[in-house]
Design a protein around this motif. Structure first.
Motif, PDB file in Angstrom:
ATOM      1  N   UNK A 211       0.826  -1.205   0.000  1.00  0.00           N
ATOM      2  CA  UNK A 211       0.000   0.000   0.000  1.00  0.00           C
ATOM      3  C   UNK A 211       0.863   1.260   0.000  1.00  0.00           C
ATOM      4  N   UNK A 212       1.989   1.245   0.725  1.00  0.00           N
ATOM      5  CA  UNK A 212       2.898   2.394   0.745  1.00  0.00           C
ATOM      6  C   UNK A 212       3.463   2.644  -0.652  1.00  0.00           C
ATOM      7  N   UNK A 213       3.865   1.582  -1.331  1.00  0.00           N
ATOM      8  CA  UNK A 213       4.402   1.729  -2.688  1.00  0.00           C
ATOM      9  C   UNK A 213       3.338   2.294  -3.627  1.00  0.00           C
ATOM     10  N   UNK A 214       2.134   1.786  -3.507  1.00  0.00           N
ATOM     11  CA  UNK A 214       1.052   2.274  -4.358  1.00  0.00           C
ATOM     12  C   UNK A 214       0.756   3.742  -4.062  1.00  0.00           C
ATOM     13  N   UNK A 215       0.753   4.106  -2.795  1.00  0.00           N
ATOM     14  CA  UNK A 215       0.500   5.487  -2.416  1.00  0.00           C
ATOM     15  C   UNK A 215       1.529   6.430  -3.039  1.00  0.00           C
ATOM     16  N   UNK A 216       2.800   6.079  -2.930  1.00  0.00           N
ATOM     17  CA  UNK A 216       3.853   6.918  -3.498  1.00  0.00           C
ATOM     18  C   UNK A 216       3.682   7.075  -5.010  1.00  0.00           C
ATOM     19  N   UNK A 217       3.379   5.954  -5.690  1.00  0.00           N
ATOM     20  CA  UNK A 217       3.204   6.006  -7.148  1.00  0.00           C
ATOM     21  C   UNK A 217       1.994   6.856  -7.526  1.00  0.00           C
ATOM     22  N   UNK A 218       0.905   6.639  -6.837  1.00  0.00           N
ATOM     23  CA  UNK A 218      -0.337   7.326  -7.202  1.00  0.00           C
ATOM     24  C   UNK A 218      -0.239   8.829  -6.995  1.00  0.00           C
TER      25      UNK A 218
ATOM     26  N   UNK B  71      -0.694  11.662  -9.777  1.00  0.00           N
ATOM     27  CA  UNK B  71      -1.870  12.525  -9.730  1.00  0.00           C
ATOM     28  C   UNK B  71      -1.532  14.001  -9.570  1.00  0.00           C
ATOM     29  N   UNK B  72      -0.530  14.302  -8.740  1.00  0.00           N
ATOM     30  CA  UNK B  72      -0.191  15.716  -8.499  1.00  0.00           C
ATOM     31  C   UNK B  72       1.329  15.911  -8.630  1.00  0.00           C
ATOM     32  N   UNK B  73       1.844  15.712  -9.845  1.00  0.00           N
ATOM     33  CA  UNK B  73       3.301  15.805 -10.039  1.00  0.00           C
ATOM     34  C   UNK B  73       3.869  17.194  -9.781  1.00  0.00           C
ATOM     35  N   UNK B  74       3.029  18.228  -9.892  1.00  0.00           N
ATOM     36  CA  UNK B  74       3.493  19.599  -9.674  1.00  0.00           C
ATOM     37  C   UNK B  74       2.970  20.176  -8.363  1.00  0.00           C
ATOM     38  N   UNK B  75       2.543  19.312  -7.464  1.00  0.00           N
ATOM     39  CA  UNK B  75       2.060  19.775  -6.178  1.00  0.00           C
ATOM     40  C   UNK B  75       0.875  20.705  -6.313  1.00  0.00           C
ATOM     41  N   UNK B  76       0.896  21.804  -5.573  1.00  0.00           N
ATOM     42  CA  UNK B  76      -0.204  22.770  -5.621  1.00  0.00           C
ATOM     43  C   UNK B  76      -0.400  23.370  -7.011  1.00  0.00           C
TER      44      UNK B  76
ATOM     45  N   UNK C 179      -0.294  21.753  -9.821  1.00  0.00           N
ATOM     46  CA  UNK C 179      -0.824  20.781 -10.779  1.00  0.00           C
ATOM     47  C   UNK C 179      -2.131  21.297 -11.370  1.00  0.00           C
ATOM     48  N   UNK C 180      -2.231  21.403 -12.685  1.00  0.00           N
ATOM     49  CA  UNK C 180      -3.439  21.969 -13.307  1.00  0.00           C
ATOM     50  C   UNK C 180      -4.709  21.194 -12.951  1.00  0.00           C
ATOM     51  N   UNK C 181      -5.825  21.917 -12.922  1.00  0.00           N
ATOM     52  CA  UNK C 181      -7.164  21.343 -12.740  1.00  0.00           C
ATOM     53  C   UNK C 181      -7.361  20.674 -11.382  1.00  0.00           C
ATOM     54  N   UNK C 182      -6.581  21.065 -10.400  1.00  0.00           N
ATOM     55  CA  UNK C 182      -6.746  20.562  -9.042  1.00  0.00           C
ATOM     56  C   UNK C 182      -7.001  21.732  -8.095  1.00  0.00           C
ATOM     57  N   UNK C 183      -7.863  21.515  -7.120  1.00  0.00           N
ATOM     58  CA  UNK C 183      -8.118  22.510  -6.084  1.00  0.00           C
ATOM     59  C   UNK C 183      -7.742  21.921  -4.731  1.00  0.00           C
ATOM     60  N   UNK C 184      -6.967  22.667  -3.952  1.00  0.00           N
ATOM     61  CA  UNK C 184      -6.566  22.259  -2.612  1.00  0.00           C
ATOM     62  C   UNK C 184      -7.106  23.299  -1.631  1.00  0.00           C
ATOM     63  N   UNK C 185      -7.897  22.856  -0.667  1.00  0.00           N
ATOM     64  CA  UNK C 185      -8.589  23.767   0.237  1.00  0.00           C
ATOM     65  C   UNK C 185      -8.190  23.544   1.690  1.00  0.00           C
ATOM     66  N   UNK C 186      -8.278  24.596   2.466  1.00  0.00           N
ATOM     67  CA  UNK C 186      -8.188  24.519   3.916  1.00  0.00           C
ATOM     68  C   UNK C 186      -9.506  25.057   4.472  1.00  0.00           C
ATOM     69  N   UNK C 187     -10.141  24.281   5.334  1.00  0.00           N
ATOM     70  CA  UNK C 187     -11.400  24.682   5.954  1.00  0.00           C
ATOM     71  C   UNK C 187     -11.123  25.224   7.345  1.00  0.00           C
ATOM     72  N   UNK C 188     -11.754  26.354   7.684  1.00  0.00           N
ATOM     73  CA  UNK C 188     -11.535  26.992   8.976  1.00  0.00           C
ATOM     74  C   UNK C 188     -12.859  27.412   9.606  1.00  0.00           C
ATOM     75  N   UNK C 189     -12.876  27.406  10.909  1.00  0.00           N
ATOM     76  CA  UNK C 189     -14.026  27.887  11.677  1.00  0.00           C
ATOM     77  C   UNK C 189     -13.491  28.661  12.872  1.00  0.00           C
ATOM     78  N   UNK C 190     -13.985  29.874  13.059  1.00  0.00           N
ATOM     79  CA  UNK C 190     -13.526  30.750  14.152  1.00  0.00           C
ATOM     80  C   UNK C 190     -12.008  30.885  14.140  1.00  0.00           C
ATOM     81  N   UNK C 191     -11.433  30.951  12.933  1.00  0.00           N
ATOM     82  CA  UNK C 191      -9.994  31.122  12.794  1.00  0.00           C
ATOM     83  C   UNK C 191      -9.180  29.873  13.031  1.00  0.00           C
ATOM     84  N   UNK C 192      -9.848  28.727  13.280  1.00  0.00           N
ATOM     85  CA  UNK C 192      -9.144  27.471  13.566  1.00  0.00           C
ATOM     86  C   UNK C 192      -9.244  26.534  12.376  1.00  0.00           C
TER      87      UNK C 192
END
Length: 279
Positions: free
Chosen positions: A185-192, A196-201, A203-216
């Motif tokens: 599973x570790x090997x598969x995770x690294x490959x996948x 999927x996101x070779x350019x990190x943040x 990477x085109x057509x991908x959205x990465x979000x952080x959810x916050x409530x009351x500043x947390x």
């Protein structure tokens, strides 16, 4: 008596199978273009399937299709289709076909039998573990955000910790679902993730979000837009365990739906894994 004979020509079965599969994909709601795209993915591997005709006293009553392939160094098998005509239902043919398929796979050295259901199967596979369920949510209008919860783009400084956490969670999902050993599973995770996101943040057509409530910080989201025509795939919409039970799961889904619409898609697809941390 139920008997099985391998088909030399699968044309008639494949036409029937594709019609049934296309109907089930369309009924799920993602649209005709997405349904055709999913069907094309199936077509690419269908030539490797072994198909048997199910007969009773010389009369064909249905089909069963099986395949065995190397999956990350482990022989895994799959029952790709098992259908008995309604006229012959309730006579034990499905149970016999399941037994035949499992025996065929075991004879070829497979240690696991998978199925992917697109139609109701009654109690036929009740003994099988559910690894995951694909769900599609059609989005006809912008969702109502949960008051006090905001979703913002992930920063570059936050990305490494998020990536490490997602890899660990993904490995856990795979292992708990019974698909692979921890090492595999570790090997598969690294490959996948590398695929999927070779350019990190960036990477085109991908959205990465952080959810916050009351500043947390309460959770994160990762979505791939255009995964299928008009469909965004939610790889992760996660609320931290200490913030569970506050309705934030719905807030994460609303954030995913909003990102889906913003990208020009009209459906959000995601996998609900069996016994995982996912919200």
């Amino acid at each position: 008596m139920t008997e099985f004979s391998l088909l030399g020509d699968n044309t008639e079965w494949q036409e029937d199978f594709e019609q049934r599969l296309h109907a089930s994909y369309t009924a799920a709601g993602p649209g005709a273009a997405a349904a055709e795209h999913m069907l094309e993915d199936v077509r690419t591997g269908i030539s490797d399937w072994t198909v048997a005709e199910i007969t009773d006293a010389g009369t064909r009553v249905g089909y069963v299709a099986v395949a065995v392939a190397d999956e990350n160094g482990t022989l895994a098998s799959r029952i790709g289709d098992l259908r008995v005509d309604a006229l012959h239902a309730g006579r034990g043919h499905k149970q016999a076909a399941r037994g035949w398929a499992e025996g065929w796979c075991a004879e070829r050295g497979a240690h696991r039998v998978d199925i992917r259901l697109t139609e109701p199967a009654g109690e036929l596979f009740d003994g099988y573990r559910v690894r995951g369920q694909l769900r599609t949510r059609l989005i006809s209008s912008p969702p109502e955000p949960l008051e006090g919860v905001t979703a913002r783009p992930m920063t570059q400084a936050e990305y490494p910790e998020w990536l490490a956490s997602e890899k660990v969670a993904y490995v856990g999902d795979i292992v708990r679902a019974g698909a692979l050993s921890p090492k595999e599973a570790v090997r598969k995770s690294d490959r996948d993730f590398a695929k999927l996101i070779p350019e990190g943040l960036a990477t085109p057509d991908n959205t990465f979000l952080v959810l916050e409530a009351a500043g947390e910080h309460i959770g994160t989201g990762w979505l791939k837009h255009g995964y299928l025509p008009g469909v965004t795939y939610g790889y992760s919409l996660y609320i931290q365990e200490q913030h569970g039970g506050k309705g934030y799961g719905r807030a994460a889904m609303a954030a995913g739906e909003q990102a889906t619409l913003a990208a020009g898609d009209s459906a959000l697809r995601f996998t609900v894994w069996a016994a995982t941390r996912r919200q």
